[in-house]
Write a protein that holds these residues in place. Structure first.
Motif, short mmCIF file in Angstrom:
data_model
loop_
_atom_site.label_atom_id
_atom_site.label_comp_id
_atom_site.label_asym_id
_atom_site.label_seq_id
_atom_site.Cartn_x
_atom_site.Cartn_y
_atom_site.Cartn_z
N LEU A 159 9.49 79.12 -40.48
CA LEU A 159 9.17 78.29 -39.31
C LEU A 159 10.35 77.40 -38.93
O LEU A 159 11.06 76.88 -39.78
CB LEU A 159 7.95 77.40 -39.60
N ARG A 160 10.55 77.22 -37.61
CA ARG A 160 11.62 76.35 -37.10
C ARG A 160 11.08 75.57 -35.90
O ARG A 160 10.04 75.89 -35.36
CB ARG A 160 12.80 77.20 -36.59
N LYS A 166 4.75 71.25 -35.52
CA LYS A 166 3.29 71.29 -35.33
C LYS A 166 2.59 71.40 -36.68
O LYS A 166 1.62 70.70 -36.95
CB LYS A 166 2.95 72.49 -34.45
N ARG A 167 3.12 72.27 -37.53
CA ARG A 167 2.51 72.48 -38.86
C ARG A 167 2.68 71.23 -39.75
O ARG A 167 1.77 70.88 -40.50
CB ARG A 167 3.15 73.72 -39.50
N ILE A 168 3.84 70.58 -39.66
CA ILE A 168 4.06 69.35 -40.44
C ILE A 168 3.01 68.30 -40.05
O ILE A 168 2.42 67.64 -40.90
CB ILE A 168 5.49 68.78 -40.22
N ILE A 169 2.78 68.17 -38.74
CA ILE A 169 1.80 67.18 -38.27
C ILE A 169 0.39 67.54 -38.76
O ILE A 169 -0.37 66.67 -39.21
CB ILE A 169 1.86 67.04 -36.73
N GLU A 170 0.06 68.82 -38.71
CA GLU A 170 -1.25 69.26 -39.25
C GLU A 170 -1.40 68.85 -40.71
O GLU A 170 -2.43 68.33 -41.13
CB GLU A 170 -1.36 70.79 -39.19
N LEU A 171 -0.34 69.09 -41.48
CA LEU A 171 -0.40 68.76 -42.91
C LEU A 171 -0.49 67.25 -43.12
O LEU A 171 -1.24 66.77 -43.98
CB LEU A 171 0.82 69.34 -43.64
N LEU A 172 0.26 66.48 -42.32
CA LEU A 172 0.18 65.02 -42.43
C LEU A 172 -1.22 64.51 -42.07
O LEU A 172 -1.69 63.53 -42.64
CB LEU A 172 1.23 64.36 -41.52
N ASP A 173 -1.87 65.19 -41.14
CA ASP A 173 -3.26 64.83 -40.82
C ASP A 173 -4.19 65.17 -41.99
O ASP A 173 -5.09 64.41 -42.32
CB ASP A 173 -3.73 65.56 -39.55
N ARG A 201 3.33 68.90 -49.35
CA ARG A 201 4.43 69.85 -49.56
C ARG A 201 3.95 71.09 -50.32
O ARG A 201 4.33 72.21 -49.99
CB ARG A 201 5.57 69.20 -50.33
N SER A 202 3.09 70.89 -51.32
CA SER A 202 2.61 72.06 -52.05
C SER A 202 1.64 72.88 -51.20
O SER A 202 1.65 74.10 -51.23
CB SER A 202 1.98 71.65 -53.38
N LEU A 203 0.83 72.20 -50.38
CA LEU A 203 -0.10 72.93 -49.50
C LEU A 203 0.64 73.71 -48.41
O LEU A 203 0.14 74.72 -47.93
CB LEU A 203 -1.08 71.97 -48.84
N ALA A 204 1.83 73.21 -48.03
CA ALA A 204 2.61 73.87 -46.99
C ALA A 204 2.88 75.32 -47.35
O ALA A 204 3.00 76.18 -46.48
CB ALA A 204 3.92 73.12 -46.77
#
Ligand SMILES: Nc1ncnc2c1ncn2[C@@H]1O[C@H](COP(=O)(O)OP(=O)(O)O)[C@@H](O)[C@H]1O
Ligand SMILES: [Mg+2]
Length: 314
Positions: A159-160, A166-173, A201-204
């Protein structure tokens, strides 16, 4: 006296504070570890099978793990409990390939893993993640939270740019921090927030299993409780299995489906939570269980009396 951020929240006798706390904060402190988790039954196919593992460290002449045999089921939690030095972290090292065993196999997601980290595939690495006690040292202090969570997204999924963001924000939520934490550095986070970032980070990596080695041991009880609740919620959403290493039986009671009690490198007692925590106990498990402090008057006096009786009987 109950303190919070330098202020006295409540002041009273032991009996009043424990049995009749007036303030919300005191109530939360007293009822900590009141997590309700219903034990799940084993399924036909474990996600992880530790098959008769024996292991020792280079340059030593004794086995730190002896014939360890446990299973972990998809979407469930196996708690590994035991005193310091009983071999819990060594078991994690063997499973992650950092310490190849002298005997035995690790079966994971239907395949036998290479005993050595070097022989593992990228898929093996992705599906088996790990979180540590010291969230501090597990993160690069010069990287922002966004960069830290973004790295596995790049490495495993390529991912770039906006997709990655978008995925980082999902994980932060998911870890209940939100987008505003993206540009912060580890030093700007509390202990609990750091551990949340490590969880994200591990869930990513979208793992099948996460090894949690004493992940709440460095946190105060309320914050630790929040992390345990989060892990349980995430388990439901992500269908991820936990191998949860801890020396704290209150935590074990709160979150596990199965329990392995380790003592001197061996599994002393193993099975479903209710079975392992019900009598008759072996001597070691009895000692371990009776050492869990309970928030009630008279607890310590009862433990001391019980132990006096036991030693008189022997
Ligand atoms: N790197 C190492 N080299 C040699 N012995 C070690 C090493 N790490 C741990 N041990 C020994 O292995 C045993 C189990 O340690 P460990 O797995 O860390 O226990 P736990 O995590 O249950 O506290 C202990 O006797 C410890 O001293
Ligand atoms: Mg350890």
């Amino acid at each position: 006296m109950v303190l919070k951020m330098g202020d006295t929240v409540e002041y009273g006798s032991v009996d009043q504070i424990i049995n009749n706390p007036q303030e919300e904060y005191t109530q939360a402190l007293v009822s900590v570890r009141s997590i309700d988790h219903e034990e799940k039954a084993p399924t036909p196919d474990p996600v992880l099978s530790v098959r008769i593992i024996t292991a020792r460290y280079k340059g030593t002449n004794f086995d730190v793990l002896k014939n360890v045999n446990v299973d972990l089921y998809p979407g469930q939690t196996l708690a590994v409990v035991g005193e310091s030095g009983s071999g819990k972290s060594t078991l994690a090292r063997v499973i992650t390939g950092l310490l190849p065993p002298s005997q035995g196999d690790i079966e994971f997601a239907g395949r036998t893993l290479s005993p050595d980290l070097k022989g593992r595939t990228r898929e093996d690495l992705r599906e088996l993640q790990m979180i540590y006690q010291m969230a501090d040292v597990a993160m690069n202090p010069r990287q922002t939270v966004g960069t830290i969570i973004g790295r596995p997204l790049e490495f495993y999924f390529g991912l770039r740019g906006s997709e990655k963001k978008k995925r980082i924000i999902e994980l932060l939520d998911e870890i209940e921090l939100g987008e505003k934490f993206m540009d912060r550095y580890p030093a700007e986070l509390s202990g609990g927030q750091k551990q949340r970032v490590c969880i994200a980070r591990s869930l990513a990596a979208k793992p099948k299993m996460i090894i949690c080695d004493e992940v709440t041991s460095a946190l105060d009880p309320l914050v630790a409780d929040g992390i345990l609740k989060l892990l349980l919620d995430l388990q439901k959403i992500e269908d991820v299995a936990y191998l949860f290493i801890t020396h704290d039986l209150a935590t074990v009671k709160a979150i596990s489906d199965n329990i392995a009690v380790m003592y001197q490198g061996q599994v002393q007692r193993y099975g479903g939570k209710s079975q392992v925590l019900s009598p008759p106990f072996d001597d070691y498990t009895d000692l371990l269980l009776s050492s869990v402090p309970e928030m009630r008057l008279g607890w310590l006096e009862e433990v001391v009396a019980h132990r006096k009786m036991e030693s008189a009987g022997n």
